[in-house]
Design a protein around this motif. Structure first.
Motif, short mmCIF file in Angstrom:
data_model
loop_
_atom_site.label_atom_id
_atom_site.label_comp_id
_atom_site.label_asym_id
_atom_site.label_seq_id
_atom_site.Cartn_x
_atom_site.Cartn_y
_atom_site.Cartn_z
N THR A 1 47.84 46.28 80.34
CA THR A 1 48.37 47.54 79.91
C THR A 1 49.71 47.83 80.60
OG1 THR A 1 47.06 48.67 81.78
CG2 THR A 1 46.20 48.66 79.36
N GLY A 2 50.21 46.77 81.25
CA GLY A 2 51.59 47.04 81.96
C GLY A 2 52.62 46.94 81.40
N CYS A 3 52.85 46.91 79.94
CA CYS A 3 54.27 46.74 79.16
C CYS A 3 54.61 48.42 78.86
CB CYS A 3 54.09 45.94 78.03
SG CYS A 3 53.49 44.18 78.49
N SER A 4 55.67 48.73 79.36
CA SER A 4 56.25 49.89 79.27
C SER A 4 57.62 50.10 79.52
CB SER A 4 55.52 51.02 80.25
OG SER A 4 55.53 52.10 79.78
N ILE A 5 58.07 51.30 79.43
CA ILE A 5 59.63 51.61 79.65
C ILE A 5 59.57 52.63 80.63
CG2 ILE A 5 61.75 52.28 78.77
CD1 ILE A 5 60.61 51.74 75.89
N TYR A 6 60.56 52.52 81.70
CA TYR A 6 60.90 53.30 82.81
C TYR A 6 62.35 54.03 82.90
CZ TYR A 6 56.10 51.63 84.28
OH TYR A 6 54.79 51.62 84.40
N LYS A 7 62.30 54.93 83.67
CA LYS A 7 63.79 55.62 83.76
C LYS A 7 64.15 56.29 85.09
CE LYS A 7 66.51 59.47 81.61
NZ LYS A 7 66.49 60.62 80.63
N LEU B 1 55.29 55.70 71.74
CA LEU B 1 55.24 54.33 71.66
C LEU B 1 53.60 54.18 71.08
CD1 LEU B 1 57.07 52.84 74.77
CD2 LEU B 1 57.86 53.44 72.42
N MET B 2 53.30 52.88 70.85
CA MET B 2 51.85 52.59 70.71
C MET B 2 51.07 52.46 71.82
SD MET B 2 54.19 49.74 71.04
CE MET B 2 54.49 48.94 69.45
N VAL B 3 50.21 52.54 71.48
CA VAL B 3 49.13 52.51 72.99
C VAL B 3 49.17 51.29 73.94
CG1 VAL B 3 47.23 53.84 71.85
CG2 VAL B 3 47.24 51.23 71.86
N PRO B 4 49.24 51.52 75.23
CA PRO B 4 49.65 50.14 76.12
C PRO B 4 48.81 48.82 75.74
CG PRO B 4 49.13 52.26 77.20
CD PRO B 4 48.83 52.56 76.14
N GLU B 5 47.83 49.13 75.16
CA GLU B 5 46.85 47.74 75.05
C GLU B 5 47.61 46.85 74.17
OE1 GLU B 5 44.17 50.53 76.84
OE2 GLU B 5 45.61 50.65 75.26
N TYR C 1 62.77 47.60 71.38
CA TYR C 1 62.29 46.53 70.42
C TYR C 1 61.24 46.08 71.01
CZ TYR C 1 62.60 42.13 67.85
OH TYR C 1 62.23 41.00 66.90
N ILE C 2 59.96 46.14 70.40
CA ILE C 2 58.62 46.05 71.10
C ILE C 2 57.79 44.98 70.28
CG2 ILE C 2 56.62 47.09 72.26
CD1 ILE C 2 58.20 49.60 72.30
N ASP C 3 57.19 44.09 70.99
CA ASP C 3 56.21 43.36 70.27
C ASP C 3 54.91 44.20 70.36
OD1 ASP C 3 57.62 41.08 69.74
OD2 ASP C 3 57.04 40.08 71.79
N ASP C 4 54.24 44.59 68.89
CA ASP C 4 53.16 45.25 68.70
C ASP C 4 51.75 44.23 68.54
OD1 ASP C 4 51.13 46.63 67.81
OD2 ASP C 4 52.37 48.22 66.69
N TYR C 5 50.96 44.06 69.33
CA TYR C 5 49.88 43.19 69.30
C TYR C 5 48.77 43.63 68.65
CZ TYR C 5 52.36 39.86 72.28
OH TYR C 5 53.52 38.90 72.49
N GLU C 6 48.92 44.82 68.13
CA GLU C 6 47.72 45.15 67.16
C GLU C 6 47.27 44.32 65.96
OE1 GLU C 6 45.84 49.03 64.48
OE2 GLU C 6 48.04 49.13 65.30
N VAL C 7 46.25 43.75 66.09
CA VAL C 7 45.74 42.63 64.80
C VAL C 7 45.53 43.68 63.62
CG1 VAL C 7 44.12 41.07 63.92
CG2 VAL C 7 44.63 41.17 66.43
N VAL C 8 46.40 43.12 62.57
CA VAL C 8 46.43 44.17 61.32
C VAL C 8 45.96 43.21 60.06
CG1 VAL C 8 48.52 45.18 62.05
CG2 VAL C 8 48.86 43.21 60.78
N ARG C 9 45.58 41.76 60.31
CA ARG C 9 45.11 40.82 59.63
C ARG C 9 44.34 39.79 60.00
NH1 ARG C 9 46.42 36.24 56.36
NH2 ARG C 9 48.52 36.28 56.98
N GLU C 10 43.02 39.62 59.47
CA GLU C 10 42.21 38.27 60.15
C GLU C 10 43.05 37.15 59.13
OE1 GLU C 10 40.37 38.27 62.45
OE2 GLU C 10 40.49 40.39 62.83
#
Length: 361
Positions: free
Chosen positions: A253-259, A274-278, A298-307
């Motif tokens: 859950t460590g991918c995020s943006i800081y200011k 943003l999408m949830v940290p997971e 620009y973010i990689d979204d790892y939510e599985v949308v299709r098996e």
């Protein structure tokens, strides 16, 4: 009558075997960290000076159609030269708008380049961060950061030798002694040197200003062009496994943006919208040149949308597929990161192919 054909290759091999000193088991050196690599390379340079082959002239024979990944491009503030960095071929310089190129960084400990930067206030000051941060299977580790004060004629190693990969270098627009360096870390194993480092004395000393843990590094950094005290940084929690591309794992859950609004002294997470940290993976951050209030992520979204289907059940490694993730997603903020809104299509099959290590500069 038969004539023997003279074989130059065998002659050179024989000379090498005759001249090469025998290796004794007790003389083997185990490289444990960046300092050991620097010491070993210094020994290599000394041996090169006394080598019987150090004056051989080499002729390029080809091929002419082979190239590789270029990891960064930088233009001098006066526009009179261009630098181009490669994943495994050092740094190249052009003084004729790209018509011709000459290598300026090819004889250092590592020629795998993560990022390059030219001081906005002094075109002669160049920083090179070694170690490609894209973590391909063919990526190579670096050995810290280098600095040139003469436009790339000479370079000096300035530390961070255990960084392994350097993702981004940001130089203060007015004071070239202030530099921020994103360290993404070791591709294959945890290492404590990950994070964002800052120097205010031209690289003599470095201070970690944003660090999370041994798995989470800083993958992108940007500075507000209207206020150099405002800095954005994105973190990437990842360690590549031999059998898979880098992607989030359970508990990541460590991918995020800081200011930071005080020049990097303190940081606040800015992830509302943003999408949830997971589901977050690698994050790239940029500021609109026309309006510093507008940011893009620009973010990689790892939510599985299709098996996977039956035909897709095994991935390119021959292992069971984890399913198709949502992939590359674009977010926009109009209030300097206080909140974000997704602006890319939510389920675009094309974007599912744009993720992980591909398409990043």
């Amino acid at each position: 009558m038969k004539y023997l054909k003279f074989n130059h290759g065998l002659l050179i091999l024989a000379m090498v075997l005759i001249i090469m000193p025998s290796c004794k088991p007790g003389e083997k050196t185990i490289i444990k960290d960046g300092k050991d690599r620097l010491t070993a390379y210094a020994k290599h340079l000394d041996m090169e000076k006394t080598s019987s082959f150090n004056e051989l002239d080499w002729q390029f024979l080809g091929p002419n159609n082979t190239s590789g990944r270029m990891t960064d491009v930088a233009v001098s503030p006066e526009g009179d030269y261009i630098l181009s960095a490669s994943a495994s071929g050092g740094v190249w310089k052009s003084t004729d708008s790209g018509e011709s190129w000459a290598p300026i960084f090819e004889k250092e400990v590592s020629v795998s380049i993560g990022d390059i930067a030219i001081a906005p206030s002094d075109k002669n000051i160049i920083w090179i961060g070694t170690g490609e941060s894209n973590i391909f299977r063919s990526s190579h580790a670096g050995c810290g950061i280098y600095k040139s004060n003469d436009g790339g004629v000479t370079f000096t190693h300035m530390g961070l030798e255990n960084s392994n990969t350097i993702s981004r270098i940001i130089i203060h627009p007015e004071n070239p002694d202030i530099v921020y360096v994103g360290v993404s870390g070791n591709e294959w194993t945890p290492n404590k040197e990950r994070g964002l480092y800052m120097t205010d004395d031209g690289g003599k000393t470095w201070t970690p200003t944003l660090q999370k843990d041994e798995l989470t590094g800083v993958i992108d950094v940007d500075m507000d062009p209207s206020d150099s005290n405002i800095i954005y940084a994105s973190t990437w929690q990842r360690v590549r496994k031999k059998w898979n591309d880098p992607r989030t794992e359970p508990g990541y859950t460590g991918c995020s943006i800081y200011k930071s609004v005080d020049g990097g002294k303190s940081w606040n997470e800015i992830s509302e919208g943003l999408m949830v940290p997971e589901y977050r993976g690698r994050i790239g951050v940029d500021i609109a040149a026309s309006n510093p209030n507008i940011l893009y992520a620009y973010i990689d979204d790892y939510e599985v949308v299709r098996e996977p289907t039956e035909e897709e059940r095994n991935d390119s490694y021959g292992l069971p597929s984890c399913g198709f993730i949502r992939g590359a997603q674009l977010f926009r903020s109009e209030n300097k990161g206080e909140s974000w809104e997704r602006v890319s299509p939510l389920d675009d099959p094309l974007l599912q192919r744009l993720c992980n290590t591909y398409g990043w500069v």
